[in-house]
Design a protein around this motif. Structure first.
Motif, PDB file in Angstrom:
ATOM      1  N   LYS A  15      31.576  -0.382  92.563  1.00  0.00           N
ATOM      2  CA  LYS A  15      32.141  -1.736  92.707  1.00  0.00           C
ATOM      3  C   LYS A  15      31.181  -2.798  92.169  1.00  0.00           C
ATOM      4  CE  LYS A  15      32.456  -1.324  97.153  1.00  0.00           C
ATOM      5  NZ  LYS A  15      31.827   0.009  97.227  1.00  0.00           N
ATOM      6  N   ARG A  50      23.585   0.336  91.906  1.00  0.00           N
ATOM      7  CA  ARG A  50      22.680   1.493  91.931  1.00  0.00           C
ATOM      8  C   ARG A  50      22.265   1.919  90.536  1.00  0.00           C
ATOM      9  NH1 ARG A  50      26.222   2.118  95.969  1.00  0.00           N
ATOM     10  NH2 ARG A  50      25.364   2.383  98.063  1.00  0.00           N
ATOM     11  N   PHE A 119      32.633   2.765 109.114  1.00  0.00           N
ATOM     12  CA  PHE A 119      32.271   4.169 109.384  1.00  0.00           C
ATOM     13  C   PHE A 119      33.210   4.839 110.386  1.00  0.00           C
ATOM     14  CE2 PHE A 119      29.985   3.895 113.557  1.00  0.00           C
ATOM     15  CZ  PHE A 119      30.065   2.513 113.728  1.00  0.00           C
ATOM     16  N   GLN A 169      29.497  -2.599 113.775  1.00  0.00           N
ATOM     17  CA  GLN A 169      30.272  -2.419 112.544  1.00  0.00           C
ATOM     18  C   GLN A 169      29.401  -2.649 111.312  1.00  0.00           C
ATOM     19  OE1 GLN A 169      33.573  -5.161 111.417  1.00  0.00           O
ATOM     20  NE2 GLN A 169      34.762  -3.293 111.067  1.00  0.00           N
ATOM     21  N   VAL A 171      25.888  -2.513 109.562  1.00  0.00           N
ATOM     22  CA  VAL A 171      24.498  -2.066 109.457  1.00  0.00           C
ATOM     23  C   VAL A 171      24.255  -1.830 107.971  1.00  0.00           C
ATOM     24  CG1 VAL A 171      22.799  -0.289 110.027  1.00  0.00           C
ATOM     25  CG2 VAL A 171      24.503  -0.940 111.723  1.00  0.00           C
TER      26      VAL A 171
HETATM   27  C1  LIG Z   1      30.689   2.087 106.067  1.00  0.00           C
HETATM   28  C2  LIG Z   1      29.869   0.901 106.443  1.00  0.00           C
HETATM   29  C3  LIG Z   1      29.020   0.322 105.502  1.00  0.00           C
HETATM   30  N1  LIG Z   1      28.269  -0.744 105.846  1.00  0.00           N
HETATM   31  C4  LIG Z   1      27.371  -1.348 104.862  1.00  0.00           C
HETATM   32  C5  LIG Z   1      26.425  -0.413 104.170  1.00  0.00           C
HETATM   33  C6  LIG Z   1      26.140  -1.125 102.857  1.00  0.00           C
HETATM   34  O1  LIG Z   1      25.102  -2.065 103.086  1.00  0.00           O
HETATM   35  C7  LIG Z   1      27.461  -1.875 102.586  1.00  0.00           C
HETATM   36  C8  LIG Z   1      28.322  -1.208 101.537  1.00  0.00           C
HETATM   37  O2  LIG Z   1      27.710  -1.398 100.288  1.00  0.00           O
HETATM   38  P1  LIG Z   1      28.178  -0.610  98.959  1.00  0.00           P
HETATM   39  O3  LIG Z   1      27.640  -1.473  97.867  1.00  0.00           O
HETATM   40  O4  LIG Z   1      29.677  -0.544  98.959  1.00  0.00           O
HETATM   41  O5  LIG Z   1      27.553   0.737  98.996  1.00  0.00           O
HETATM   42  O6  LIG Z   1      28.166  -1.893 103.822  1.00  0.00           O
HETATM   43  C9  LIG Z   1      28.362  -1.290 107.107  1.00  0.00           C
HETATM   44  O7  LIG Z   1      27.709  -2.288 107.422  1.00  0.00           O
HETATM   45  N2  LIG Z   1      29.180  -0.726 108.036  1.00  0.00           N
HETATM   46  C10 LIG Z   1      29.936   0.360 107.742  1.00  0.00           C
HETATM   47  O8  LIG Z   1      30.666   0.847 108.630  1.00  0.00           O
END
Ligand SMILES: Cc1cn([C@H]2C[C@H](O)[C@@H](COP(=O)(O)O)O2)c(=O)[nH]c1=O
Ligand code: ADP
Length: 218
Positions: A15, A50, A119, A169, A171
């Motif tokens: 993304k 990345r 998550f 939610q 992290v």
């Molecule tokens: C699933 C999930 C992710 N996060 C955070 C972790 C990363 O800092 C971003 C996603 O970044 P990316 O560029 O799409 O890899 O989101 C979160 O805070 N909580 C979650 O449940």
């Protein structure tokens, strides 16, 4: 017609790379963008991929009115031919409404990028609002894969490689962090069974697991 587009996918599906490519292609043609982000892993006021690319961005704060910010920028003689909002899942629903207003009242395209679910496979409030308001939701073409080879559709949070389902939610973190809190993308089947690459490997090596051809009836 200007649009609000939500580019969505799991973590690690490209993304931010796409956001940087859109920015590159437009600025190469003399256009000037306003780039918003929030809580990028690379630090405050950064949009990073990345693949190693990174650009400066405006860090969106709690309760900040992004529509008002843009109007102020324009009224001071600044330019904004398009808007990019990365890590859009972290924006408040009100801020997504403000981005929609940027499209409708200022006639500026807004490209938002983010993960849809957390998550626990629950919608982030900002992503929910984007799904409700966007002119288009685009699913990224580069498929992230689960360890089993299936398309990854879910984000797992891991501690020491094991999937957890309790916690805040938000992290900020990255994939491939086997020690501390990390993330891993999984297919739905393995997300619901809480089977990460590490626990699948451990299960396969366990003496408790019978080889498939010794299981009765197979
Ligand atoms: C699933 C999930 C992710 N996060 C955070 C972790 C990363 O800092 C971003 C996603 O970044 P990316 O560029 O799409 O890899 O989101 C979160 O805070 N909580 C979650 O449940
Ligand atoms: N060393 C590498 N070589 C090639 N592609 C890579 C490499 N590292 C990461 N990628 C690509 O970058 C993608 C992650 O890009 P990024 O924009 O950071 O993802 P997102 O913002 O969706 O979390 C990976 O899915 C992969 O396609």
């Amino acid at each position: 017609m200007p649009e609000l587009v939500f580019f969505s996918g799991t973590m690690d599906c490209g993304k931010s790379t796409l956001a940087l490519q859109i920015e590159h292609n437009r600025s190469a043609r003399g256009l000037q963008g306003m780039i918003f982000t929030r809580d990028d892993r690379a630090g405050e006021g950064k949009l990073s991929s990345r693949l190693g690319l990174v650009t400066d961005a405006v860090e969106v704060e709690d309760d900040q009115d992004v529509y008002a910010y843009l109007v102020e920028h324009l009224s001071r003689g600044g330019r904004a031919d398009y808007v990019i909002a990365d890590e859009a899942q972290f924006l408040a629903p009100e801020q997504i409404d403000q981005l929609a207003r940027v499209v409708d009242d200022l006639d500026i395209d807004v490209f938002a990028f983010g993960i849809t679910t957390d998550f626990r496979s629950k919608l982030f409030p900002g992503s929910q609002r984007l799904v409700e308001l966007a002119d288009r939701v685009e699913v990224l073409q580069v498929e992230a894969l689960c360890w089993c080879g299936a398309r990854a559709t879910h984000n797992a949070r891991t501690i020491g490689g094991r999937m957890v389902v309790e916690g805040a939610q938000v992290v900020v973190g990255d994939v491939d962090q086997s020690e501390d809190i990390g993330y891993e993308v999984l297919c739905r089947r393995h997300h619901s069974r809480r089977m990460t690459a590490a626990t699948a490997r451990a299960g396969a090596l366990s003496p408790d697991v019978l080889p498939v051809d010794t299981v009765a009836g197979r």
